[in-house]
Scaffold this motif. Structure first.
Motif, PDB file in Angstrom:
ATOM      1  N   ASP A 167       0.567  -1.781   0.215  1.00 50.77           N
ATOM      2  CA  ASP A 167      -0.251   0.152   0.140  1.00 50.77           C
ATOM      3  C   ASP A 167       1.121   1.363  -0.066  1.00 50.77           C
ATOM      4  O   ASP A 167       1.475   1.478   0.935  1.00 50.77           O
ATOM      5  N   LEU A 168       0.982   1.906  -0.990  1.00 54.74           N
ATOM      6  CA  LEU A 168       2.004   3.124  -1.123  1.00 54.74           C
ATOM      7  C   LEU A 168       1.834   4.025  -0.523  1.00 54.74           C
ATOM      8  O   LEU A 168       2.862   5.277  -0.208  1.00 54.74           O
ATOM      9  N   ARG A 169      -0.037   4.125   0.785  1.00 55.54           N
ATOM     10  CA  ARG A 169       0.520   5.218   1.410  1.00 55.54           C
ATOM     11  C   ARG A 169       0.769   4.939   3.171  1.00 55.54           C
ATOM     12  O   ARG A 169       0.394   5.415   3.486  1.00 55.54           O
ATOM     13  N   ARG A 170       1.096   3.189   3.156  1.00 55.27           N
ATOM     14  CA  ARG A 170       1.759   2.898   4.880  1.00 55.27           C
ATOM     15  C   ARG A 170       2.513   3.081   4.369  1.00 55.27           C
ATOM     16  O   ARG A 170       3.372   2.792   3.575  1.00 55.27           O
ATOM     17  N   PRO A 171       4.387   2.717   5.896  1.00 56.72           N
ATOM     18  CA  PRO A 171       5.338   2.691   6.025  1.00 56.72           C
ATOM     19  C   PRO A 171       5.200   1.634   5.049  1.00 56.72           C
ATOM     20  O   PRO A 171       4.987   0.498   4.954  1.00 56.72           O
ATOM     21  N   SER A 249      10.225   4.532   4.080  1.00 55.14           N
ATOM     22  CA  SER A 249       9.275   4.952   3.005  1.00 55.14           C
ATOM     23  C   SER A 249       8.116   5.563   4.646  1.00 55.14           C
ATOM     24  O   SER A 249       8.139   4.433   4.823  1.00 55.14           O
ATOM     25  N   ASN A 250       7.359   6.959   4.421  1.00 55.12           N
ATOM     26  CA  ASN A 250       6.144   7.007   4.505  1.00 55.12           C
ATOM     27  C   ASN A 250       6.340   6.312   6.066  1.00 55.12           C
ATOM     28  O   ASN A 250       5.610   6.035   6.747  1.00 55.12           O
ATOM     29  N   ALA A 251       7.524   6.885   6.815  1.00 57.74           N
ATOM     30  CA  ALA A 251       7.583   7.117   8.722  1.00 57.74           C
ATOM     31  C   ALA A 251       9.004   7.443   8.830  1.00 57.74           C
ATOM     32  O   ALA A 251       9.985   7.672   8.441  1.00 57.74           O
ATOM     33  N   LYS A 252       9.434   7.512  10.407  1.00 58.39           N
ATOM     34  CA  LYS A 252      10.340   7.488  10.736  1.00 58.39           C
ATOM     35  C   LYS A 252      10.701   7.183  11.948  1.00 58.39           C
ATOM     36  O   LYS A 252       9.033   6.669  12.480  1.00 58.39           O
ATOM     37  N   ASP A 296       5.890  -0.583  14.573  1.00 62.76           N
ATOM     38  CA  ASP A 296       4.836   0.809  15.400  1.00 62.76           C
ATOM     39  C   ASP A 296       5.498   0.805  16.141  1.00 62.76           C
ATOM     40  O   ASP A 296       6.195   0.582  16.569  1.00 62.76           O
TER      41      ASP A 296
END
Length: 316
Positions: A167-171, A249-252, A296
């Motif tokens: 899912d390109l919107r998730r980490p 991607s999409n997370a820190k 997470d």
């Protein structure tokens, strides 16, 4: 009074005068400074993967197109790279599905991906330093989804895509190092042969009778060369332990944010809370196994099969 003034002025002039010709810098100093100036950022070991010098580094897939349905068989892959030069050993890593990374040293020519089974697939590209450290710029990563062969219609095709594609919107955690050992049937890259190799293969045999040619009589082969002398034994030294590195991607990562859990040979290491290469502990020579999970904020596994990677690698 004049004699006193002259007596005071002479020492002052002597102190101000140069004591000798200025020493010119040595040739070796000039050479070393010139080498430092010529060193490109991509090959400069003093710069980390997150350095500002790589802020504009970008990689993208020019082929295949996203969600394309390709003919079964070999797949042509073309990468476009800007803001990052593949010099001095700098390269890109191409990851097929979640297999060990394949190294790309020249992105100016198309590549051929061989050995893909029919079905949905995912390609990811990551820019890397000469020592395989991941470039951690916002656009130093790209992915593309496609089908090898026609898409399976209906619900089965959708389920297959959900299992193979993120899912390109998730980490998303893209594992890179240690690269690990590929399976025997894993897809592989085949680069086109250089132009010189094609010309050499097309060169006709010589017609000189002394070399075996138009007279139809081949000359006897030359005697075999003498066996080479044994190489001197290299000094024993312990290899540097491998490093863990990845693209996120999409997370820190952080103490109160996402983390990476690492299990090495069944021993859980300290949680990774910073996006930087992590040197693994010293390992005995042989085969080792590593498992990496993205967690997470509640220390729970992030959904998605690609956020869990298992690798087997070898240390000398």
């Amino acid at each position: 009074m004049k004699a006193l003034a002259v007596a005071l002025l002479v020492p002052a002039l002597a102190a101000a005068a140069p004591r000798g010709p200025a020493k010119a810098p040595s040739r070796s100093a000039k050479k070393s400074s010139a080498d430092r100036k010529k060193l490109a950022p991509e090959e400069n070991p003093r710069l980390g993967g997150a350095a500002r010098a790589f802020a504009k580094a970008r990689v993208r897939f020019e082929a295949p197109a996203d969600r394309a349905e390709l003919s079964p068989g070999d797949v042509t892959v073309r990468l476009g790279i800007t803001g990052y030069a593949l010099v001095g050993g700098a390269h890109a890593h191409l990851i097929v599905d979640n297999q060990p990374a394949l190294q790309v040293d020249d992105a100016s020519r198309p590549l051929t991906l061989v050995g893909l089974p029919p079905g949905p697939h995912l390609l990811r590209a990551v820019l890397c330093r000469p020592w395989h450290e991941v470039v951690k710029a916002p656009r130093a990563f790209a992915l593309v989804r496609f089908w090898s062969g026609p898409r399976t219609p209906g619900r089965p095709g959708t389920v297959a895509e959900q299992q193979a594609w993120p899912d390109l919107r998730r980490p998303l955690l893209t594992y890179v190092l240690p690269i690990g050992q590929p399976h025997a049937d894993a897809p592989r890259l085949e680069a086109p042969a250089p132009a010189g190799a094609a010309v050499a293969a097309a060169t006709p045999a010589s017609t000189d009778p002394n070399l075996g040619g138009s007279n139809g009589v081949d000359q006897p082969p030359p005697p075999p060369p003498p066996p080479p002398l044994p190489a001197p034994a290299a000094p024993a030294h312990r290899a540097r332990p491998p490093a863990l590195d990845f693209y996120l991607s999409n997370a820190k990562l952080g103490r109160r944010s996402y983390k990476v859990r690492v299990v090495l040979d069944r021993a859980e290491l300290q949680l990774v809370k910073a996006w930087e290469p992590k040197r693994l502990p010293r390992l005995r020579p042989g085969t080792h196994r590593i498992s990496v999970d993205l967690l997470d904020r509640k220390a729970l596994k992030v959904r998605g099969s690609l956020n869990r990677t298992d690798r087997t690698f070898h240390t000398p």
